[in-house]
Design an enzyme around this catalytic site. Structure first.
Site, PDB file in Angstrom:
ATOM      1  N   ASP A 107       0.816  -1.071  -0.112  1.00 46.52           N
ATOM      2  CA  ASP A 107      -0.224  -0.146  -0.082  1.00 46.52           C
ATOM      3  C   ASP A 107       0.858   1.356  -0.120  1.00 46.52           C
ATOM      4  O   ASP A 107       2.152   1.094   0.231  1.00 46.52           O
ATOM      5  CB  ASP A 107      -0.934   0.005   1.342  1.00 46.52           C
ATOM      6  CG  ASP A 107      -0.157  -0.490   2.391  1.00 46.52           C
ATOM      7  OD1 ASP A 107       0.855  -0.200   2.684  1.00 46.52           O
ATOM      8  OD2 ASP A 107      -0.838  -0.925   3.441  1.00 46.52           O
ATOM      9  N   ASN A 167      -7.077  -3.104  14.450  1.00 52.18           N
ATOM     10  CA  ASN A 167      -8.486  -3.521  14.111  1.00 52.18           C
ATOM     11  C   ASN A 167      -8.826  -4.591  13.416  1.00 52.18           C
ATOM     12  O   ASN A 167      -9.635  -4.927  12.734  1.00 52.18           O
ATOM     13  CB  ASN A 167      -9.220  -2.194  13.784  1.00 52.18           C
ATOM     14  CG  ASN A 167      -8.903  -1.802  12.322  1.00 52.18           C
ATOM     15  OD1 ASN A 167      -7.726  -2.539  12.006  1.00 52.18           O
ATOM     16  ND2 ASN A 167      -9.111  -0.654  11.626  1.00 52.18           N
ATOM     17  N   HIS A 201      -6.881  -5.009  10.526  1.00 48.88           N
ATOM     18  CA  HIS A 201      -6.720  -4.730   8.979  1.00 48.88           C
ATOM     19  C   HIS A 201      -5.473  -5.331   8.574  1.00 48.88           C
ATOM     20  O   HIS A 201      -4.634  -5.850   9.333  1.00 48.88           O
ATOM     21  CB  HIS A 201      -6.920  -3.227   8.696  1.00 48.88           C
ATOM     22  CG  HIS A 201      -5.496  -2.173   9.093  1.00 48.88           C
ATOM     23  ND1 HIS A 201      -5.830  -1.131   9.127  1.00 48.88           N
ATOM     24  CD2 HIS A 201      -4.386  -2.880   9.329  1.00 48.88           C
ATOM     25  CE1 HIS A 201      -4.234  -0.482   9.607  1.00 48.88           C
ATOM     26  NE2 HIS A 201      -3.505  -1.721   9.609  1.00 48.88           N
ATOM     27  N   GLU A 243      -9.442  -2.261   6.029  1.00 46.59           N
ATOM     28  CA  GLU A 243     -10.274  -1.947   7.060  1.00 46.59           C
ATOM     29  C   GLU A 243     -11.492  -2.755   7.456  1.00 46.59           C
ATOM     30  O   GLU A 243     -11.857  -3.216   6.417  1.00 46.59           O
ATOM     31  CB  GLU A 243     -10.808  -0.414   7.265  1.00 46.59           C
ATOM     32  CG  GLU A 243      -9.774   0.484   6.981  1.00 46.59           C
ATOM     33  CD  GLU A 243      -8.598   0.735   7.938  1.00 46.59           C
ATOM     34  OE1 GLU A 243      -8.285  -0.122   8.892  1.00 46.59           O
ATOM     35  OE2 GLU A 243      -7.729   1.613   8.214  1.00 46.59           O
TER      36      GLU A 243
HETATM   37  P1  PGA Z   1       2.306  -1.593  12.589  1.00 46.45           P
HETATM   38  O1  PGA Z   1       1.320  -1.470  11.443  1.00 46.45           O
HETATM   39  O2  PGA Z   1       3.451  -2.559  12.290  1.00 46.45           O
HETATM   40  O3  PGA Z   1       2.996  -0.189  12.799  1.00 46.45           O
HETATM   41  O4  PGA Z   1       1.759  -1.884  13.930  1.00 46.45           O
HETATM   42  C1  PGA Z   1       0.700  -2.773  11.039  1.00 46.45           C
HETATM   43  C2  PGA Z   1      -0.503  -2.625  10.369  1.00 46.45           C
HETATM   44  O5  PGA Z   1      -1.135  -1.559  10.938  1.00 46.45           O
HETATM   45  O6  PGA Z   1      -0.708  -3.287   9.485  1.00 46.45           O
END
Ligand code: PGA
Length: 245
Positions: free
Chosen positions: A67, A136, A138, A143
């Protein structure tokens, strides 16, 4: 879904790095799917160290990232282009033209999703995809509520995601509201998937993933429908799940 429970973030990173290095040895021109965020930083450090110490070469490797924020200049300090360059690409021998990240600056955002899907198909698909997981649930920027049929597309970020990522920006207002992300179906096309999680802040997300049902309310639960997924997580991330090491 195979679960590898480790003691620490460092062990999680090392274990994931070994699997990637093994894949590169088996298939020197593999297509590796990469993720950003705090979670894979240790993994990238391990890959860099291995490249320097053992000479694992990325000359034929192709990478595709999950992304990118919409609207941030490519060279912005917070773009995922910059993140990947600084945390991995500039330290290994991968030719820049073999690294692919969605174009968040495109003037044709609707067409960018299809371009990226076509690009991945043209590379022969992703051999091994690395994923983090959001609080959450995702994966990528998909999301809760995202269709399991979704493909690379523009998405609006959940408020909780913008808050979680605000730590990198000067203020919450500076966090982009939209991003381009590979969809759930695009991720599920990967031949193998490794999901990494570390720390108690991910414990509920992992509990939901491992013990909960498969539902579009929990994007990561789609991975239960894939037959080649390895979750590598530390004991804190697995603190709400009853499994032996
Ligand atoms: P993070 O993010 O590795 O910074 O915890 C993970 C994500 O949002 O997929």
């Amino acid at each position: 879904m195979k679960i590898i429970k480790v003691d620490t973030y460092e062990e999680m990173s090392f274990t994931a790095a070994q699997l990637i290095i093994q894949k590169i040895q088996e298939k020197p021109n593999a297509v590796i799917g990469l993720a950003t965020g705090s979670t894979p930083l240790g993994l990238y450090k391990e890959l860099i160290q291995d490249h320097h110490n053992n000479g694992t070469s990325y000359k034929q490797i192709r990478t595709v990232n999950l992304d990118e924020y919409l609207g941030l200049p490519t060279d912005d300090q917070n773009s995922y282009h910059t993140f990947m360059k600084e945390n991995l690409f500039q330290h290994i021998d991968i030719p820049e033209e073999q690294t692919h990240i969605p174009n968040g600056q495109t003037e044709h955002p609707e067409a960018e999703g299809q371009r990226y899907e076509d690009l991945i198909q043209g590379l022969g698909g992703v051999d091994l995809q690395i994923l983090g997981i959001g609080h959450n649930g995702h994966i990528g920027f998909n999301e809760p509520g995202t269709s399991f049929d979704s493909r690379t597309k523009i998405v609006e970020l959940a408020n909780s995601t913008r808050k979680a990522n605000a730590r990198f920006f000067e203020s919450m207002q500076d966090v982009p509201s939209h991003a381009i992300t590979m969809g759930i179906a695009s991720i599920m096309d990967s031949k193998e998937i490794i999901l990494l999680a570390s720390g108690t802040s991910k414990a509920e997300a992992l509990q939901q993933l491992i013990m909960g049902e498969v539902t579009e309310d929990s994007p990561a639960s789609s991975l239960k429908l894939h037959d080649n997924v390895i979750v590598i997580a530390d004991k804190e991330a697995l603190s709400l799940v009853d499994i032996e090491k």
